[in-house]
Scaffold this active site. Structure first.
Site, PDB file in Angstrom:
ATOM      1  N   CYS A   1      10.908   9.890  -0.268  1.00 10.04           N
ATOM      2  CA  CYS A   1      10.090   8.691  -0.047  1.00 10.04           C
ATOM      3  C   CYS A   1      10.131   8.749   1.531  1.00 10.04           C
ATOM      4  O   CYS A   1      10.259   9.576   2.171  1.00 10.04           O
ATOM      5  CB  CYS A   1      10.428   7.668  -0.907  1.00 10.04           C
TER       6      CYS A   1
ATOM      7  N   ARG B   1       0.569   6.533   3.570  1.00  6.80           N
ATOM      8  CA  ARG B   1       1.817   7.076   4.458  1.00  6.80           C
ATOM      9  C   ARG B   1       1.766   8.619   4.074  1.00  6.80           C
ATOM     10  O   ARG B   1       1.957   9.442   5.051  1.00  6.80           O
ATOM     11  CB  ARG B   1       2.918   6.580   4.068  1.00  6.80           C
TER      12      ARG B   1
END
Length: 279
Positions: free
Chosen positions: A232, A174
């Site tokens: 995150c 990611r």
């Protein structure tokens, strides 16, 4: 209270001094943690739902914005959280969701909180009792006073990525932008360092030692006196970076970008770097 507690240490508390225990099991994509709780949990544990108790509704602030203080106070009091009484939180994964509850309690001024090292699996591995009984705790008296842990705005996160160290706790794919399963755009905040939260724990699910964590963060570019923060996907697993840094002996709490990538990526004016480099 140390930020991690072993199952043996928790089990050794006499009943009269037993901490409040919060079960915060949650998984991106399900099944719901409440179902796991109903199937079995630590004796006396109260379930606290990440989506409704430990976060505000999703929206402009991201997928898991910080909860409204009054709403969080109601939830914590309902769970029996009291001033001066320790709290232990656990999940059934790598401790990242439990770290969110740990961080929130620290943020609102409750210093006596710890994450159960190894979580539910470690408790079971020790042959300890679980139950399906749902407790009815005496209401707590905690006063929620936000501000005891540092937080970052998007602009502050962008500046920290250039002037200090901003850790990205998501999976590396990611970070690189190879995949983005939930948020509007792929990539990472330019200048951020990839530091997947899954690497805080060993193969047995227990947190790595302070020296191992310190070595890891040093290898990622953290040095004495350098300001540090974390983000995150939605501000959940980044909390485990804050916890891991404390376990590693970092002298000051790391700052948390609570909106994280789910907030950053909503704004098309904010840049997104891709690939393995910081950008």
């Amino acid at each position: 209270m140390r930020p991690l507690i072993s199952p043996a240490e928790l089990a050794a508390f006499p009943d009269r001094d037993r901490p409040v225990v919060l079960d915060v099991r949650w998984r991106l994509g399900g099944p719901p943690g409440a179902e796991s709780y109903q199937e079995g949990h630590l004796p006396g544990a109260v379930f606290a739902d990440l989506d409704t108790a430990l976060a505000a509704p999703p929206g402009e602030g991201g997928r898991h914005p910080l909860p409204d203080p009054a709403a969080l106070q109601r939830e914590l009091r309902k769970a029996g959280v009291r001033a001066g009484r320790p709290v232990v939180v656990y999940d059934d994964a790598d401790g990242s969701v439990a770290a969110r509850a740990w961080w929130l309690l620290r943020w609102v001024g409750h210093p006596e909180v710890a994450v159960l090292d190894g979580g539910y699996a470690a408790w079971l591995a020790g042959g300890r009792e679980v139950t399906t009984d749902v407790p009815s705790p005496e209401p707590g008296d905690i006063e929620v006073r936000p501000g005891a842990m540092p937080v970052l705005s998007a602009d502050e996160a962008a500046a920290l990525a250039r002037e200090g160290v901003l850790f990205d706790a998501r999976a590396h794919v990611r970070y690189t932008g190879e995949t983005e399963p939930v948020d509007p755009r792929a990539g990472h905040i330019p200048g951020a360092v990839s530091a997947p939260s899954s690497e805080h724990a060993g193969a047995d699910g227990r947190w790595k030692s302070p020296s191992e964590l310190a070595e890891r963060f040093a290898s990622l570019g953290l040095a004495d006196g350098v300001p540090v923060g974390a983000y995150c996907g939605s501000g959940v697993t980044a909390s485990s970076v804050v916890l891991a840094l404390e376990v590693a002996g970092h002298p000051e709490p790391a700052a948390l970008y609570a909106g994280s990538w789910s907030h950053w990526s909503r704004d098309p004016e904010r840049p997104a770097a891709t690939g393995p480099e910081r950008g």
